[in-house]
Enzyme design. Sequence first.
Site, mmCIF file in Angstrom:
data_model
loop_
_atom_site.group_PDB
_atom_site.id
_atom_site.type_symbol
_atom_site.label_atom_id
_atom_site.label_comp_id
_atom_site.label_asym_id
_atom_site.label_seq_id
_atom_site.Cartn_x
_atom_site.Cartn_y
_atom_site.Cartn_z
ATOM 1 N N CYS A 91 38.733 20.736 16.199
ATOM 2 C CA CYS A 91 39.697 19.973 16.994
ATOM 3 C C CYS A 91 40.002 20.704 18.302
ATOM 4 C CB CYS A 91 40.942 19.696 16.163
ATOM 5 S SG CYS A 91 41.910 18.358 16.844
ATOM 6 N N HIS A 122 38.613 16.758 11.263
ATOM 7 C CA HIS A 122 39.205 17.814 10.439
ATOM 8 C C HIS A 122 38.440 17.948 9.118
ATOM 9 C CE1 HIS A 122 42.608 18.980 12.894
ATOM 10 N NE2 HIS A 122 42.603 17.728 13.313
ATOM 11 N N GLU A 135 38.730 20.185 7.044
ATOM 12 C CA GLU A 135 39.548 20.823 6.013
ATOM 13 C C GLU A 135 40.401 19.851 5.210
ATOM 14 O OE1 GLU A 135 39.810 20.925 9.196
ATOM 15 O OE2 GLU A 135 41.865 20.997 9.921
ATOM 16 N N SER A 173 61.404 36.076 -11.673
ATOM 17 C CA SER A 173 62.211 34.868 -11.487
ATOM 18 C C SER A 173 61.911 33.821 -12.545
ATOM 19 C CB SER A 173 61.904 34.271 -10.114
ATOM 20 O OG SER A 173 60.589 33.730 -10.126
ATOM 21 N N GLY A 174 60.848 34.032 -13.316
ATOM 22 C CA GLY A 174 60.413 32.990 -14.238
ATOM 23 C C GLY A 174 59.334 32.132 -13.598
ATOM 24 N N VAL A 184 55.758 31.486 -11.101
ATOM 25 C CA VAL A 184 54.377 31.966 -11.201
ATOM 26 C C VAL A 184 54.158 33.247 -10.388
ATOM 27 C CG1 VAL A 184 51.960 31.367 -10.793
ATOM 28 C CG2 VAL A 184 53.542 29.616 -11.516
ATOM 29 N N ASP A 185 54.687 33.289 -9.155
ATOM 30 C CA ASP A 185 54.343 34.402 -8.267
ATOM 31 C C ASP A 185 54.809 35.752 -8.809
ATOM 32 O OD1 ASP A 185 53.436 32.354 -6.732
ATOM 33 O OD2 ASP A 185 55.012 32.459 -5.232
ATOM 34 N N SER A 186 56.085 35.839 -9.135
ATOM 35 C CA SER A 186 56.570 37.146 -9.603
ATOM 36 C C SER A 186 55.926 37.502 -10.940
ATOM 37 C CB SER A 186 58.100 37.173 -9.698
ATOM 38 O OG SER A 186 58.568 36.230 -10.630
ATOM 39 N N SER A 187 55.614 36.501 -11.756
ATOM 40 C CA SER A 187 54.995 36.774 -13.057
ATOM 41 C C SER A 187 53.578 37.329 -12.891
ATOM 42 C CB SER A 187 54.950 35.509 -13.917
ATOM 43 O OG SER A 187 56.234 34.946 -14.033
#
Length: 508
Positions: free
Chosen positions: A78, A166, A168, A220-221, A223-226
């Site tokens: 683009c 595009h 993507e 935190s419960g 996904v990321d912190s786990s």
Amino acid sequence: MTEKILILDFGSQYTMLIGRRVRELNVYCEIVPYDKAHYDASVRGVIFSGSPSSVRSEGAPQADLEAIPAGIPVLGICYGAQWLAWKAGGSVEQSDGREYGRASLSVEDASDPLMKGVKASSLAWMSHGDTITRLPEGFHSIASTPSVSNAAFRVDGKPVWGIQFHAEVHHTEEGRRVLENFVRGICGCKGEWTPANFIEATVKSLRETLGNDNVVLGLSGGVDSSVAALLLHEAIGPRLHCIFVDSGLLRKDEFDSVLASYMGMGLNVRGVLAADRFLGDLAGVTEPEAKRKIVGRDFVEVFNAEAEKIENVRWLAQGTIYPDVIESSAVPGASATIKSHHNVGGLPKDMKLKVVEPLRLLFKDEVRRVGKALGLAPEILGRHPFPGPGLSIRVLGEVTPEKVAILQEADAVFIDALHREGLYDKVWQAGAILLPIKSVGVMGDERTYENCVALRAVTSVDGMTADWARLPYDFLASVSDAIIRKVKGVNRVVYDICSKPPATIEWE
Ligand code: XMP
């Protein structure tokens, strides 16, 4: 990393999507502001993103072509393509408004390596206010649409390509193939970026960096912190100390079940009961931002107090992921104006700890793949996103323990039903909201005057935009019925039918 693609960000809202698509091809890539590129020996190719700017406007972003090492292939998308053409003396003019949405893409030069295996005719997604009306000398068109003759071009004798569509976005049928042709075919990337390789390399480097130090991490419960915890656990075992705080603002029974999952995964985790403190500090506060700040501050203070009890802690681990990293260095433009929320919890500044962020190179879907490879419990892996301030921003207005309890019950009925009917994984995020109004109802022979609960369920790819989930009417009817029957204090249920934008996912 032995091979990577560098994506120069000119500010398009799609830049991050380009990165995700390249990573889906198992090729590592980095997104950098267009004027901050650094070319080390691992760079195999460069992609120029789109931009909200026009090449014709004053101050239009310019890349430094001289800095790109000789022989490294370049693909402009683009704006990136228009800039390459314009810079070499071509003409770029305002388009006549027909270049938005789907267009029929025809391959003009099937022998070009970028078009290898691309169907002669396919649908492509266009979104540009400008168009290349004349290619410079030494450029030739390799694909067109009925209204854009230079939908894709190649520079003769140089490894430089441009596409005005595009590749993507999902709507572009052959987008993946075009990107694959560039990244794997033209740039020669082998595709070594897999969860297993990432885990092996990250665990090794974490061991080197952390030595025998202790690390503290707030779970935190989510996904990321786990996943961050599992990676660190793999690297340093019990020297990772996890803290999971019960703010009283989690979903019904969530604290106990998530804590049990963490323990089941072998993590060294301690649960901290702090509901009274959070709810006490929230008493009488109605303004959403004020509630967010209180919850954020309490998290930091509770976490700090707990972390200080652990001896010899030198590091604070965080579950920061790549979109957060890119956002904080974003080019002003569309990609910077659509902001997601910052995670609550913040960095305890006075702890003087060094920060370790094992996921800072990963997109969300990659975090999930890595989590799966590390054996993360499925109930955490597939969990819907949940706001850091928790139910405090789903009880609209003042938060009281009674209101939180009503909301937890109603939410549990909704979420359980989604699981039971196989709908949970079909939506991006769902939850109940307790409205600050009462309405009249009738139950048996009694007139009631009780609370109203709104149900929210959305589909989304990244939370930045979202649509309301078309849950079946019968399902909604049975959830409404069950909530009013089971949850004392609720006599009305409504379903939110707004998309984002113009609404947001949360109500506060
Ligand atoms: P909105 O409401 O802006 O939310 O459409 C987009 C995503 O962010 C989550 N969210 C938050 N997450 N702190 C967070 O950590 C917050 O204050 C917050 N507010 C919203 C929301 O649940 C959705 O996934």
